[in-house]
Design an enzyme around this catalytic site. Structure first.
Site, PDB file in Angstrom:
ATOM      1  N   LYS A 212     -28.499  -4.246 -22.785  1.00 39.56           N
ATOM      2  CA  LYS A 212     -27.849  -3.895 -24.048  1.00 39.56           C
ATOM      3  C   LYS A 212     -26.817  -4.958 -24.457  1.00 39.56           C
ATOM      4  O   LYS A 212     -26.748  -5.391 -25.618  1.00 39.56           O
ATOM      5  CB  LYS A 212     -27.180  -2.524 -23.888  1.00 39.56           C
ATOM      6  CG  LYS A 212     -26.230  -2.128 -24.988  1.00 39.56           C
ATOM      7  CD  LYS A 212     -26.942  -1.967 -26.313  1.00 39.56           C
ATOM      8  CE  LYS A 212     -25.968  -1.990 -27.464  1.00 39.56           C
ATOM      9  NZ  LYS A 212     -25.738  -0.744 -28.069  1.00 39.56           N
ATOM     10  N   CYS A 266     -20.012  -3.003 -32.107  1.00 37.14           N
ATOM     11  CA  CYS A 266     -20.944  -3.406 -31.050  1.00 37.14           C
ATOM     12  C   CYS A 266     -20.955  -4.903 -30.837  1.00 37.14           C
ATOM     13  O   CYS A 266     -20.582  -5.403 -29.782  1.00 37.14           O
ATOM     14  CB  CYS A 266     -22.340  -2.918 -31.406  1.00 37.14           C
ATOM     15  SG  CYS A 266     -22.340  -1.179 -31.831  1.00 37.14           S
TER      16      CYS A 266
HETATM   17  N1  SAJ Z   1     -24.095 -10.145 -39.644  1.00 38.52           N
HETATM   18  C1  SAJ Z   1     -23.996 -11.411 -40.207  1.00 38.52           C
HETATM   19  N2  SAJ Z   1     -25.136 -12.126 -40.389  1.00 38.52           N
HETATM   20  C2  SAJ Z   1     -26.362 -11.648 -40.064  1.00 38.52           C
HETATM   21  C3  SAJ Z   1     -26.462 -10.364 -39.472  1.00 38.52           C
HETATM   22  C4  SAJ Z   1     -25.309  -9.629 -39.290  1.00 38.52           C
HETATM   23  O1  SAJ Z   1     -22.898 -11.876 -40.528  1.00 38.52           O
HETATM   24  O2  SAJ Z   1     -27.349 -12.374 -40.279  1.00 38.52           O
HETATM   25  C5  SAJ Z   1     -22.877  -9.353 -39.444  1.00 38.52           C
HETATM   26  C6  SAJ Z   1     -22.862  -8.040 -40.232  1.00 38.52           C
HETATM   27  O3  SAJ Z   1     -22.398  -8.251 -41.541  1.00 38.52           O
HETATM   28  C7  SAJ Z   1     -21.907  -7.207 -39.417  1.00 38.52           C
HETATM   29  C8  SAJ Z   1     -22.193  -7.680 -37.987  1.00 38.52           C
HETATM   30  O4  SAJ Z   1     -22.847  -8.912 -38.100  1.00 38.52           O
HETATM   31  O5  SAJ Z   1     -20.560  -7.476 -39.727  1.00 38.52           O
HETATM   32  C9  SAJ Z   1     -23.042  -6.731 -37.189  1.00 38.52           C
HETATM   33  O6  SAJ Z   1     -24.095  -6.207 -37.983  1.00 38.52           O
HETATM   34  P1  SAJ Z   1     -25.593  -6.039 -37.445  1.00 38.52           P
HETATM   35  O7  SAJ Z   1     -26.410  -5.490 -38.541  1.00 38.52           O
HETATM   36  O8  SAJ Z   1     -26.066  -7.309 -36.849  1.00 38.52           O
HETATM   37  O9  SAJ Z   1     -25.453  -5.069 -36.213  1.00 38.52           O
HETATM   38  P2  SAJ Z   1     -24.784  -3.624 -35.954  1.00 38.52           P
HETATM   39  O10 SAJ Z   1     -23.449  -3.851 -35.322  1.00 38.52           O
HETATM   40  O11 SAJ Z   1     -24.855  -2.759 -37.138  1.00 38.52           O
HETATM   41  O12 SAJ Z   1     -25.811  -3.068 -34.863  1.00 38.52           O
HETATM   42  C10 SAJ Z   1     -26.069  -3.835 -33.689  1.00 38.52           C
HETATM   43  C11 SAJ Z   1     -27.582  -3.902 -33.485  1.00 38.52           C
HETATM   44  N3  SAJ Z   1     -27.920  -4.867 -32.444  1.00 38.52           N
HETATM   45  C12 SAJ Z   1     -28.831  -5.843 -32.636  1.00 38.52           C
HETATM   46  O13 SAJ Z   1     -29.409  -6.006 -33.675  1.00 38.52           O
HETATM   47  C13 SAJ Z   1     -29.118  -6.715 -31.452  1.00 38.52           C
HETATM   48  C14 SAJ Z   1     -28.112  -2.537 -33.133  1.00 38.52           C
HETATM   49  O14 SAJ Z   1     -29.504  -2.608 -32.806  1.00 38.52           O
HETATM   50  C15 SAJ Z   1     -27.331  -1.957 -31.953  1.00 38.52           C
HETATM   51  O15 SAJ Z   1     -27.771  -0.644 -31.632  1.00 38.52           O
HETATM   52  C16 SAJ Z   1     -25.880  -1.864 -32.356  1.00 38.52           C
HETATM   53  O16 SAJ Z   1     -25.421  -3.197 -32.612  1.00 38.52           O
HETATM   54  C17 SAJ Z   1     -25.110  -1.227 -31.222  1.00 38.52           C
HETATM   55  O17 SAJ Z   1     -24.778  -0.042 -31.337  1.00 38.52           O
HETATM   56  O18 SAJ Z   1     -24.885  -1.892 -30.206  1.00 38.52           O
END
Ligand code: SAJ
Length: 415
Positions: A212, A266
């Site tokens: 994870k 996360c």
């Molecule tokens: N973000 C960027 N650029 C991107 C993608 C995301 O700047 O290209 C930023 C988002 O705006 C946000 C942050 O990253 O601020 C996190 O967003 P996210 O959509 O990447 O992830 P979370 O935190 O909503 O969910 C993640 C997910 N993990 C992965 O994709 C590996 C989810 O599957 C997990 O279950 C979750 O963390 C968790 O609970 O750990």
């Protein structure tokens, strides 16, 4: 084949409540346990205390069919799913006190034979710690049936659902189940198979914990790469969004999107658990965290350049959530940026547009120059428009409205 009919889910937050609702929707009798009596009351009314697509109808249905109820006390039952927060301490090690509090609720209810699943994201070794902590409270039980004692079965099953898509991903994602014993893993696998249509992969608890953390660190490192590219491109006068789009035409390149920083509970947290476990080795993982954490300051610099000495400028800030189309402000870089902007530009007026909240969060509410505004009026009044979140509502803005305004677009919406 699952034989468990009654489950308690400890922690009715962003993961616990959806998990409780989906188990209940699949015929399991579920008691959701939370220390917050307001959460308990709202679930018992069939209501959901936060925004997540489709969750409200699952909860309302499960409560009306009497398959889901909520309580502040941990009941005696067949299986326990622990889905409580694991924040980090000031030194960025994990704070497992909520897990230990859940264990103290569970321990007196045990008779032997129960399944206890830790879902909370945890550093390697936490599931073992949970098991030993419970045995410390209940020395009449064991983790493996040694010395003729009744055993409890402890496993880790990290959640990996994406906020905004939780009800879909709970069903469709593959899951990893790591047991302290093979039997614990098999029992947990059978329980998740009640609703999970993805593959359920069995391993030991420490590998499941690390898997994870690694998934979220992988994403953090890749976002850091995109954020670094955006800073380099800005310096070189290159449009980073076009650059990434072009590079991504390569069959083996898939660069993520830059943004104002990384938020949520996360991705901005989990990599630190790896750094804490291997501080001398986790160099790239630590650097990615530092790179992403530095992005808000860079955004503020860009706004300062646009304000360009006009101390009483009006800045429209679009979005506070940590990402698009959710109401979750936890660890949101947008909130941090707005707070720092308010402090740095005390004479500027900051109008915050966030369609998913009704009032400003605590960090911003005390500032005299920051207030919540309505979209059209805020855009009209603004000298500088700072886009922090690519909510659907903002995609509908007519670009003509931005003519003559200074725009800082951290999400590439108007590029
Ligand atoms: N973000 C960027 N650029 C991107 C993608 C995301 O700047 O290209 C930023 C988002 O705006 C946000 C942050 O990253 O601020 C996190 O967003 P996210 O959509 O990447 O992830 P979370 O935190 O909503 O969910 C993640 C997910 N993990 C992965 O994709 C590996 C989810 O599957 C997990 O279950 C979750 O963390 C968790 O609970 O750990």
């Amino acid at each position: 084949m699952n034989t468990i009919e009654r489950v308690a889910v400890i922690g009715l937050g962003y993961i616990g409540l959806p998990t409780a609702a989906i188990l209940a929707g699949n015929g399991v009798s579920v008691v959701g346990v939370d220390v917050n009596s307001k959460t308990v009351e709202s679930v018992n009314r069939g209501e959901v205390p936060f925004v997540e697509p489709d969750l409200a109808s699952y909860v309302a249905g499960a409560v009306s069919q009497q398959k889901l109820k909520a309580a502040t006390e941990t009941p005696r039952t067949e299986a326990y799913i622990v889905a409580v927060p694991t924040p980090f301490n000031p030194d960025r090690t994990a704070d497992v006190s909520y897990i230990e509090a859940a264990a103290r609720g569970i321990a007196p209810q045990l008779r032997g034979g129960e399944l206890i699943i830790l879902e909370s994201t945890s550093p390697p070794g936490t599931t073992q710690h949970l098991g030993e902590y419970i045995i410390g409270l209940r020395p009449d039980l064991s983790l493996d049936g040694a010395n003729g004692k009744q055993s409890i079965h402890v496993a880790h099953c990290p959640e990996r659902v994406l906020p905004g898509r939780i009800m879909i991903e709970l069903v469709t994602n593959d899951r990893i189940v790591g047991g302290l014993t093979p039997e614990a893993a098999e029992l947990a696998k059978a329980l998740y198979a009640v609703f999970c249509q993805g593959e359920i992969l069995v391993t030991d608890a420490a590998t499941a914990e690390m898997a994870k953390l690694v998934e979220n660190s992988y994403r953090d490192v890749n976002i850091a790469f995109a954020n670094e590219l955006s800073v380099i491109s800005d310096k070189l006068g290159i449009n980073v969004w076009e650059l990434i789009k072009l590079a991504n035409h390569h069959p083996r390149v898939n660069i993520l999107q830059p943004g104002p920083g990384v938020g949520g509970h996360c991705i901005a947290v989990d990599p630190w658990f790896i750094v804490a476990a291997a501080p001398d080795e986790a160099k790239l993982i630590r650097q990615a965290r530092d790179t992403n954490d530095a992005k808000p300051e860079w955004v503020i610099e860009k706004v300062t350049e646009r304000i360009a000495g006009k101390d009483d400028a009006t800045v429209a800030v679009l979005g506070l959530a940590f990402k698009a189309n959710i109401d979750d402000l936890r660890e949101s870089p947008a909130v941090a940026i707005t707070e720092m902007l308010g402090r740095k530009h005390g004479s500027a007026e900051i109008l915050v547009v966030e369609p998913h909240v009704e009032s400003l969060p605590r960090q911003l509410a005390g500032a005299t120059n920051i207030r919540l505004g309505e979209l059209d009026a805020s855009l009209e009044a603004a000298d500088v428009v700072l886009l922090l979140v690519d909510h659907d509502q903002f995609k509908e803005i007519d670009p003509g409205v931005l003519d003559g305004k200074s725009v800082v677009d951290t999400r590439g919406l108007w590029q």
